[in-house]
Design a protein around this motif. Structure first.
Motif, mmCIF file in Angstrom:
data_model
loop_
_atom_site.group_PDB
_atom_site.id
_atom_site.type_symbol
_atom_site.label_atom_id
_atom_site.label_comp_id
_atom_site.label_asym_id
_atom_site.label_seq_id
_atom_site.Cartn_x
_atom_site.Cartn_y
_atom_site.Cartn_z
ATOM 1 N N GLY A 1 0.576 -1.266 -0.212
ATOM 2 C CA GLY A 1 0.031 -0.059 0.040
ATOM 3 C C GLY A 1 0.799 1.185 0.002
ATOM 4 O O GLY A 1 0.210 2.346 -0.054
ATOM 5 N N ILE A 2 2.158 1.109 0.130
ATOM 6 C CA ILE A 2 3.028 2.421 0.057
ATOM 7 C C ILE A 2 3.464 2.754 -1.603
ATOM 8 O O ILE A 2 4.065 1.937 -2.022
ATOM 9 C CB ILE A 2 4.300 2.215 0.721
ATOM 10 N N ALA A 3 2.952 3.929 -2.130
ATOM 11 C CA ALA A 3 3.183 4.193 -3.381
ATOM 12 C C ALA A 3 4.410 5.093 -3.459
ATOM 13 O O ALA A 3 4.543 6.189 -2.554
ATOM 14 C CB ALA A 3 2.191 4.850 -3.906
ATOM 15 N N LEU A 4 5.665 4.829 -3.854
ATOM 16 C CA LEU A 4 6.822 5.886 -3.933
ATOM 17 C C LEU A 4 6.620 6.806 -4.626
ATOM 18 O O LEU A 4 6.223 6.737 -5.850
ATOM 19 C CB LEU A 4 7.853 4.716 -4.200
ATOM 20 N N PRO A 5 7.130 7.817 -4.213
ATOM 21 C CA PRO A 5 7.051 9.118 -5.208
ATOM 22 C C PRO A 5 8.199 8.966 -6.349
ATOM 23 O O PRO A 5 9.016 8.267 -6.282
ATOM 24 C CB PRO A 5 7.381 10.418 -4.300
ATOM 25 N N HIS A 6 8.156 9.832 -7.340
ATOM 26 C CA HIS A 6 9.303 9.960 -8.266
ATOM 27 C C HIS A 6 9.365 11.574 -8.975
ATOM 28 O O HIS A 6 8.391 12.055 -8.674
ATOM 29 C CB HIS A 6 9.247 8.951 -9.359
ATOM 30 N N PRO A 7 10.444 11.968 -9.091
ATOM 31 C CA PRO A 7 11.734 11.285 -9.382
ATOM 32 C C PRO A 7 12.255 10.962 -7.997
ATOM 33 O O PRO A 7 12.237 11.653 -7.098
ATOM 34 C CB PRO A 7 12.579 12.387 -10.113
ATOM 35 N N LEU A 8 13.008 9.972 -7.872
ATOM 36 C CA LEU A 8 13.677 9.611 -6.735
ATOM 37 C C LEU A 8 15.330 10.049 -7.031
ATOM 38 O O LEU A 8 16.077 9.927 -7.759
ATOM 39 C CB LEU A 8 13.890 7.826 -6.692
ATOM 40 N N ASP A 9 15.991 10.875 -5.882
ATOM 41 C CA ASP A 9 17.159 11.015 -5.660
ATOM 42 C C ASP A 9 17.945 10.167 -5.203
ATOM 43 O O ASP A 9 17.520 9.661 -3.911
ATOM 44 C CB ASP A 9 17.403 12.408 -5.189
ATOM 45 N N ILE A 10 19.080 9.610 -5.428
ATOM 46 C CA ILE A 10 19.870 8.637 -4.816
ATOM 47 C C ILE A 10 21.243 8.969 -4.715
ATOM 48 O O ILE A 10 22.110 9.288 -5.548
ATOM 49 C CB ILE A 10 19.645 7.272 -5.726
ATOM 50 N N TRP A 11 21.644 8.707 -3.391
ATOM 51 C CA TRP A 11 23.119 8.874 -3.194
ATOM 52 C C TRP A 11 23.867 7.530 -2.933
ATOM 53 O O TRP A 11 23.132 6.416 -2.469
ATOM 54 C CB TRP A 11 23.345 9.479 -1.728
ATOM 55 N N VAL B 1 18.096 6.627 -0.774
ATOM 56 C CA VAL B 1 17.098 7.193 -1.566
ATOM 57 C C VAL B 1 16.511 8.399 -0.698
ATOM 58 O O VAL B 1 16.032 8.107 0.293
ATOM 59 C CB VAL B 1 16.039 6.330 -2.222
ATOM 60 N N HIS B 2 16.295 9.717 -1.395
ATOM 61 C CA HIS B 2 15.569 10.669 -0.617
ATOM 62 C C HIS B 2 14.688 11.267 -1.563
ATOM 63 O O HIS B 2 14.716 11.340 -2.700
ATOM 64 C CB HIS B 2 16.701 11.711 -0.005
ATOM 65 N N TYR B 3 13.710 11.987 -0.891
ATOM 66 C CA TYR B 3 12.534 12.684 -1.689
ATOM 67 C C TYR B 3 12.330 13.920 -0.764
ATOM 68 O O TYR B 3 11.992 13.851 0.327
ATOM 69 C CB TYR B 3 11.521 11.873 -1.831
ATOM 70 N N GLN B 4 12.363 14.990 -1.505
ATOM 71 C CA GLN B 4 12.005 16.342 -0.733
ATOM 72 C C GLN B 4 12.806 16.436 0.560
ATOM 73 O O GLN B 4 12.032 17.049 1.424
ATOM 74 C CB GLN B 4 10.586 16.555 -0.612
ATOM 75 N N GLY B 5 14.117 16.204 0.497
ATOM 76 C CA GLY B 5 14.814 16.582 1.736
ATOM 77 C C GLY B 5 14.687 15.135 2.525
ATOM 78 O O GLY B 5 15.790 15.156 3.530
ATOM 79 N N HIS C 1 21.654 17.859 -3.080
ATOM 80 C CA HIS C 1 22.642 17.382 -3.947
ATOM 81 C C HIS C 1 23.745 17.920 -3.441
ATOM 82 O O HIS C 1 25.032 17.883 -4.327
ATOM 83 C CB HIS C 1 22.246 17.690 -5.362
ATOM 84 N N SER C 2 23.876 18.512 -2.406
ATOM 85 C CA SER C 2 25.138 19.084 -1.802
ATOM 86 C C SER C 2 26.299 18.227 -1.470
ATOM 87 O O SER C 2 26.124 17.159 -1.054
ATOM 88 C CB SER C 2 24.821 20.024 -0.572
ATOM 89 N N MET C 3 27.533 18.666 -1.905
ATOM 90 C CA MET C 3 28.760 17.762 -1.559
ATOM 91 C C MET C 3 29.213 18.337 -0.437
ATOM 92 O O MET C 3 30.356 17.869 -0.063
ATOM 93 C CB MET C 3 29.840 18.117 -2.705
ATOM 94 N N GLY C 4 28.679 19.245 0.247
ATOM 95 C CA GLY C 4 29.663 19.948 1.535
ATOM 96 C C GLY C 4 29.074 18.841 2.625
ATOM 97 O O GLY C 4 28.449 17.912 2.627
ATOM 98 N N PRO C 5 29.908 18.839 3.776
ATOM 99 C CA PRO C 5 30.028 18.038 4.880
ATOM 100 C C PRO C 5 28.593 18.391 5.602
ATOM 101 O O PRO C 5 28.038 19.278 5.541
ATOM 102 C CB PRO C 5 31.020 18.370 5.793
ATOM 103 N N ASN C 6 27.967 17.148 6.099
ATOM 104 C CA ASN C 6 26.932 17.297 7.090
ATOM 105 C C ASN C 6 27.411 18.077 8.528
ATOM 106 O O ASN C 6 28.660 17.846 8.695
ATOM 107 C CB ASN C 6 26.606 15.959 7.691
ATOM 108 N N PRO C 7 26.389 18.749 9.177
ATOM 109 C CA PRO C 7 27.054 19.293 10.425
ATOM 110 C C PRO C 7 27.168 18.028 11.592
ATOM 111 O O PRO C 7 27.006 16.729 11.245
ATOM 112 C CB PRO C 7 25.518 19.968 10.589
ATOM 113 N N ALA C 8 27.554 18.372 12.770
ATOM 114 C CA ALA C 8 27.754 17.621 13.641
ATOM 115 C C ALA C 8 26.428 16.976 14.092
ATOM 116 O O ALA C 8 25.358 17.517 13.836
ATOM 117 C CB ALA C 8 28.364 18.272 14.934
ATOM 118 N N PHE C 9 26.193 15.700 14.628
ATOM 119 C CA PHE C 9 25.102 15.038 14.670
ATOM 120 C C PHE C 9 25.180 13.897 15.881
ATOM 121 O O PHE C 9 26.304 13.377 16.147
ATOM 122 C CB PHE C 9 24.747 14.103 13.171
ATOM 123 N N ILE C 10 24.137 13.350 16.033
ATOM 124 C CA ILE C 10 24.062 12.315 16.905
ATOM 125 C C ILE C 10 22.975 11.344 16.327
ATOM 126 O O ILE C 10 21.767 11.573 15.988
ATOM 127 C CB ILE C 10 23.432 12.480 18.375
#
Length: 339
Positions: free
Chosen positions: A152-162, A188-192, A313-322
């Motif tokens: 029952g889950i319809a996946l969106p598209h376009p799909l962005d893939i890292w 795979v990410h969609y709208q962030g 689509h940023s090539m910059g680093p992620n911030p610090a995280f947990i």
């Protein structure tokens, strides 16, 4: 510490899960080709930074080749514009003062000609061409009607893939005895938002996946049971000894396994309660896939102000995280983080 090779019930996730073993057998094959050839291994061990002899950087070449095989496999399966694949590499490889574009299709001669522009040793060109074309993904059976449906889950598209084709290779190159830390990461990410992750450990033949979208979650893992060991993983790049001491005072043990993907895998597989990353030392290709899997298990990856990591689509680093599985551990680690 569950690690399953189970595959999902829906074609799209199933397809990603089928493509990845191709990618990881390509990864294993690539490194066995290199390990079997002393001269090549010497080239691999020498890093880009300290080499001026014009020889190719084999870590980068592996990444570009594997990313190209993955892109070719997805483009064969999905309509034009349906998936966009991004990675650390741009699909080109530096040769002399120029660049060679590496695009893999069904034609071994095309691959051979491309590799000859980069590598002078013909026996290596032949081995790699054979390896690539043994692993160009086969079609996965399943009617097109079920491509978008998963219980029952319809996946969106376009799909962005890292894709991160070989996470933690450096550790192996620098002499670590085990390849258990090497991961192949697809997110795979969609709208962030991270919505689907597939994470493969090619050298221990283990694969985990998770889908989290539209209020629904699926994965091939049991939710990790509460960890009585209270173990946290982190990078040695930050103040490791000082952090171990502070965490220890709150009853946490700390270790620093290699590779960002592998550290996130520790949390996903219940080997650690959290990954504490106080530096901007990871990238979207490291975290996107594991983040989706964590979310499918009820966990998350958040910055020190509790904002979840987001993706573009940023090539910059992620911030610090947990990265964590339960809020209770997040809150106690945030107290340490904010010191």
């Amino acid at each position: 510490h569950h690690c399953s090779s189970g595959v999902s019930t829906f074609t799209k996730t199933r397809y990603f899960c089928h493509v990845e073993p191709k990618i990881h057998s390509l990864t294993r094959g690539y490194f066995s080709v290199i390990r079997d050839d002393v001269d090549l291994f010497e080239l691999l061990v020498a890093s880009k930074g300290n080499r001026d002899d014009g020889e190719p950087d084999f870590k980068t070449l592996a990444d570009v080749l594997i990313q190209s095989v993955f892109r070719a496999a997805l483009n064969r399966k999905f309509p034009v514009g349906y998936v966009n694949v991004y990675g650390e590499e741009d699909g080109t490889f530096p040769v002399g003062s120029g660049k060679v574009t590496i695009e893999i299709n069904d034609d071994p001669d095309h691959t051979r000609d491309t590799l000859r522009k980069i590598l002078s040793a013909n026996h290596i060109v032949e081995k790699l061409t054979r390896l690539i074309h043994e692993n160009v993904a086969e079609e996965v059976s399943g009617s097109e009607g079920e491509v978008d449906e998963c219980q029952g889950i319809a996946l969106p598209h376009p799909l962005d893939i890292w894709i991160d084709p070989i996470d933690a290779t450096k550790s192996y190159i620098q002499g670590e005895p085990s390849l258990d830390c090497v991961t192949v990461l697809v997110g795979v990410h969609y709208q962030g938002q991270p919505i689907l992750g597939v994470m493969t450990y090619p050298f221990i033949k283990c694969q985990v996946w998770g889908l989290c979208y539209d209020g629904r979650s699926l994965n091939n893992l049991p939710k990790p049971s509460p960890d009585k060991k209270r173990h946290v993983v982190m990078s040695t790049r930050s103040d490791f000894d000082g952090t171990v001491k502070v965490f220890g005072e709150l009853g946490y043990s700390v270790s620093a396994p290699s590779g960002a993907g592998n550290k996130l895998g520790h949390v996903i597989r219940g080997l650690a309660v959290a990954y504490y990353c106080p530096l901007a030392s990871t990238f979207q290709w490291d975290t996107c896939g594991p983040h989706a899997i964590l979310r499918s298990l009820g966990g998350d990856i958040v910055t020190f102000d509790k904002t979840p990591l987001s993706y573009d689509h940023s090539m910059g680093p992620n911030p610090a995280f947990i990265a964590y599985m339960t809020e209770a551990h997040l809150d106690s680690i945030l107290k340490i983080a904010k010191g």
